[in-house]
Design a protein around this motif. Structure first.
Motif, PDB file in Angstrom:
ATOM      1  N   ARG A 114       0.851  -1.185   0.000  1.00 17.02           N
ATOM      2  CA  ARG A 114       0.000   0.000   0.000  1.00 17.02           C
ATOM      3  C   ARG A 114       0.887   1.236   0.000  1.00 17.02           C
ATOM      4  N   ALA A 115       0.475   2.245  -0.783  1.00 14.05           N
ATOM      5  CA  ALA A 115       1.285   3.449  -0.880  1.00 14.05           C
ATOM      6  C   ALA A 115       0.406   4.675  -1.123  1.00 14.05           C
ATOM      7  N   ARG A 116       0.953   5.826  -0.749  1.00 13.85           N
ATOM      8  CA  ARG A 116       0.308   7.111  -1.035  1.00 13.85           C
ATOM      9  C   ARG A 116       1.304   7.966  -1.814  1.00 13.85           C
ATOM     10  N   ILE A 117       0.839   8.583  -2.907  1.00 16.56           N
ATOM     11  CA  ILE A 117       1.716   9.280  -3.842  1.00 16.56           C
ATOM     12  C   ILE A 117       1.232  10.718  -4.005  1.00 16.56           C
ATOM     13  N   ASN A 118       2.154  11.666  -3.968  1.00 16.14           N
ATOM     14  CA  ASN A 118       1.771  13.079  -3.988  1.00 16.14           C
ATOM     15  C   ASN A 118       1.699  13.684  -5.388  1.00 16.14           C
ATOM     16  N   GLN A 119       1.836  12.863  -6.433  1.00 19.14           N
ATOM     17  CA  GLN A 119       1.774  13.357  -7.807  1.00 19.14           C
ATOM     18  C   GLN A 119       0.641  12.650  -8.560  1.00 19.14           C
ATOM     19  N   PRO A 120       0.151  13.254  -9.653  1.00 24.64           N
ATOM     20  CA  PRO A 120      -0.929  12.620 -10.424  1.00 24.64           C
ATOM     21  C   PRO A 120      -0.494  11.358 -11.160  1.00 24.64           C
ATOM     22  N   THR A 121       0.814  11.142 -11.274  1.00 24.87           N
ATOM     23  CA  THR A 121       1.324   9.916 -11.867  1.00 24.87           C
ATOM     24  C   THR A 121       2.681   9.608 -11.260  1.00 24.87           C
ATOM     25  N   ALA A 122       3.102   8.350 -11.349  1.00 19.84           N
ATOM     26  CA  ALA A 122       4.395   7.961 -10.775  1.00 19.84           C
ATOM     27  C   ALA A 122       4.807   6.611 -11.334  1.00 19.84           C
ATOM     28  N   ILE A 123       6.093   6.349 -11.274  1.00 18.23           N
ATOM     29  CA  ILE A 123       6.642   5.047 -11.642  1.00 18.23           C
ATOM     30  C   ILE A 123       6.985   4.299 -10.363  1.00 18.23           C
ATOM     31  N   LEU A 124       6.546   3.051 -10.272  1.00 20.13           N
ATOM     32  CA  LEU A 124       6.889   2.199  -9.139  1.00 20.13           C
ATOM     33  C   LEU A 124       7.752   1.051  -9.651  1.00 20.13           C
ATOM     34  N   SER A 125       8.873   0.822  -8.991  1.00 24.69           N
ATOM     35  CA  SER A 125       9.790  -0.244  -9.400  1.00 24.69           C
ATOM     36  C   SER A 125      10.201  -1.059  -8.185  1.00 24.69           C
ATOM     37  N   ALA A 126      10.619  -2.290  -8.450  1.00 27.48           N
ATOM     38  CA  ALA A 126      11.121  -3.163  -7.389  1.00 27.48           C
ATOM     39  C   ALA A 126      12.151  -4.102  -7.979  1.00 27.48           C
ATOM     40  N   MET A 127      13.080  -4.530  -7.160  1.00 26.65           N
ATOM     41  CA  MET A 127      14.039  -5.537  -7.594  1.00 26.65           C
ATOM     42  C   MET A 127      14.298  -6.527  -6.468  1.00 26.65           C
ATOM     43  N   LEU A 128      14.627  -7.744  -6.845  1.00 27.81           N
ATOM     44  CA  LEU A 128      15.073  -8.765  -5.904  1.00 27.81           C
ATOM     45  C   LEU A 128      16.555  -8.980  -6.149  1.00 27.81           C
ATOM     46  N   VAL A 129      17.325  -8.934  -5.073  1.00 29.99           N
ATOM     47  CA  VAL A 129      18.777  -8.918  -5.170  1.00 29.99           C
ATOM     48  C   VAL A 129      19.379 -10.020  -4.314  1.00 29.99           C
ATOM     49  N   GLU A 130      20.406 -10.677  -4.836  1.00 31.55           N
ATOM     50  CA  GLU A 130      21.213 -11.601  -4.045  1.00 31.55           C
ATOM     51  C   GLU A 130      22.413 -10.824  -3.523  1.00 31.55           C
ATOM     52  N   LYS A 131      22.530 -10.723  -2.196  1.00 26.55           N
ATOM     53  CA  LYS A 131      23.654 -10.022  -1.580  1.00 26.55           C
ATOM     54  C   LYS A 131      24.637 -11.033  -1.007  1.00 26.55           C
ATOM     55  N   GLY A 132      25.917 -10.799  -1.247  1.00 24.29           N
ATOM     56  CA  GLY A 132      26.957 -11.689  -0.761  1.00 24.29           C
ATOM     57  C   GLY A 132      28.152 -11.671  -1.695  1.00 24.29           C
ATOM     58  N   GLU A 133      29.360 -11.685  -1.130  1.00 24.65           N
ATOM     59  CA  GLU A 133      30.583 -11.634  -1.935  1.00 24.65           C
ATOM     60  C   GLU A 133      30.770 -12.936  -2.705  1.00 24.65           C
ATOM     61  N   GLN A 134      30.985 -12.806  -4.010  1.00 27.39           N
ATOM     62  CA  GLN A 134      31.169 -13.982  -4.848  1.00 27.39           C
ATOM     63  C   GLN A 134      31.654 -13.559  -6.234  1.00 27.39           C
ATOM     64  N   LYS A 135      32.486 -14.405  -6.854  1.00 24.85           N
ATOM     65  CA  LYS A 135      32.810 -14.212  -8.268  1.00 24.85           C
ATOM     66  C   LYS A 135      31.658 -14.791  -9.079  1.00 24.85           C
ATOM     67  N   ARG A 136      30.954 -13.938  -9.793  1.00 26.18           N
ATOM     68  CA  ARG A 136      29.755 -14.348 -10.509  1.00 26.18           C
ATOM     69  C   ARG A 136      29.994 -14.406 -12.016  1.00 26.18           C
ATOM     70  N   LEU A 137      29.229 -15.264 -12.669  1.00 27.68           N
ATOM     71  CA  LEU A 137      29.236 -15.274 -14.130  1.00 27.68           C
ATOM     72  C   LEU A 137      28.530 -14.024 -14.624  1.00 27.68           C
ATOM     73  N   THR A 138      29.214 -13.248 -15.447  1.00 28.48           N
ATOM     74  CA  THR A 138      28.631 -12.017 -15.968  1.00 28.48           C
ATOM     75  C   THR A 138      28.779 -11.973 -17.476  1.00 28.48           C
TER      76      THR A 138
END
Length: 242
Positions: A114-138
């Motif tokens: 639930r959210a309240r927004i002070n403008q007539p329009t807005a962009i909402l975004s979300a991300m899921l992140v894995e946190k932790g030190e590791q050499k990753r395939l990129t």
């Protein structure tokens, strides 16, 4: 490539390669390129539901000029590092779970709040992140003239990896094909899905949710400053990891 060749030989040339008897789905591991997970159905997992335990109202100030992002330089990596690794005014971060053993995230996640927004329009975004030190395939350029990409291990361990992201126009809170007026005094329930992914989370690493506004990689970047108040006790995340 050998799988693709067998598929083409069977379906286009009529050769009996045995591919018709193989698993329907092959998924390459993001941890080890030599590991391919075989599935008859995808996604193979049920949903784990996380309810944020914090209570109260927290605020996101969605103003790109207040971040490290430079519209001319388009320094997205610095913006992402700030978003994920620091406490800041333009995002909210919640650690969902730290895993004792390797966990596979496979499918499409969903977030609701639930959210309240002070403008007539807005962009909402979300991300899921894995946190932790590791050499990753990129994904890295392989250096040839065609600018093709290869997946390689990072030279130095990284602190995190973005598993998936999701976005919505706040005016489309009921559906994707019609816009609804936003009353700045009213609270609304917002719900949207993330992009599907198949990702293995390493032991000892933490799955985190980040809520924010504009996404410099994926959305429009309006110049307006928007205040987004979030009822943290209303945040529910469904993740395909069970």
């Amino acid at each position: 490539m050998s799988l693709i060749d067998r598929w083409l030989d069977y379906y286009l040339k009529g050769m009996d390669t045995g591919i018709q008897d193989e698993a329907k789905i092959f998924v390459e591991s993001n941890v080890d390129q030599t590991v391919w997970m075989k599935e008859e159905h995808w996604p193979p997992r049920q949903m784990e539901v996380y309810q944020i335990k914090d209570s109260g109202v927290q605020t996101i100030i969605d103003d790109l000029s207040k971040t490290v992002y430079d519209r001319k330089k388009k320094n997205t990596k610095e913006w992402l590092d700030e978003l994920v690794l620091t406490q800041n005014a333009h995002s909210l971060s919640f650690d969902l779970e730290t895993f004792k053993k390797s966990v596979r995230f496979a499918g499409r996640a969903k977030v609701q709040f639930r959210a309240r927004i002070n403008q007539p329009t807005a962009i909402l975004s979300a991300m899921l992140v894995e946190k932790g030190e590791q050499k990753r395939l990129t994904c890295q350029l392989d250096g040839n003239e065609n600018r093709s990409f290869r997946f390689k291990l990072e030279q130095k361990p990284s602190a995190y990896s973005v598993i998936t992201r999701g976005w919505m126009n706040a005016q489309n809170r009921n559906n994707n094909y019609s816009k609804e007026e936003i009353d700045p005094q009213s609270w609304y329930t917002y719900s949207f899905e993330f992009v599907s992914n198949d990702y293995t989370i390493a032991p000892g690493h933490t799955l985190s949710l980040i809520l924010y506004g504009m996404d410099v990689d994926q959305t429009q970047l309006p110049w307006v400053s928007t205040t987004i108040e979030v009822d943290t006790s209303s945040i529910v995340v469904e993740c395909p990891i069970k």
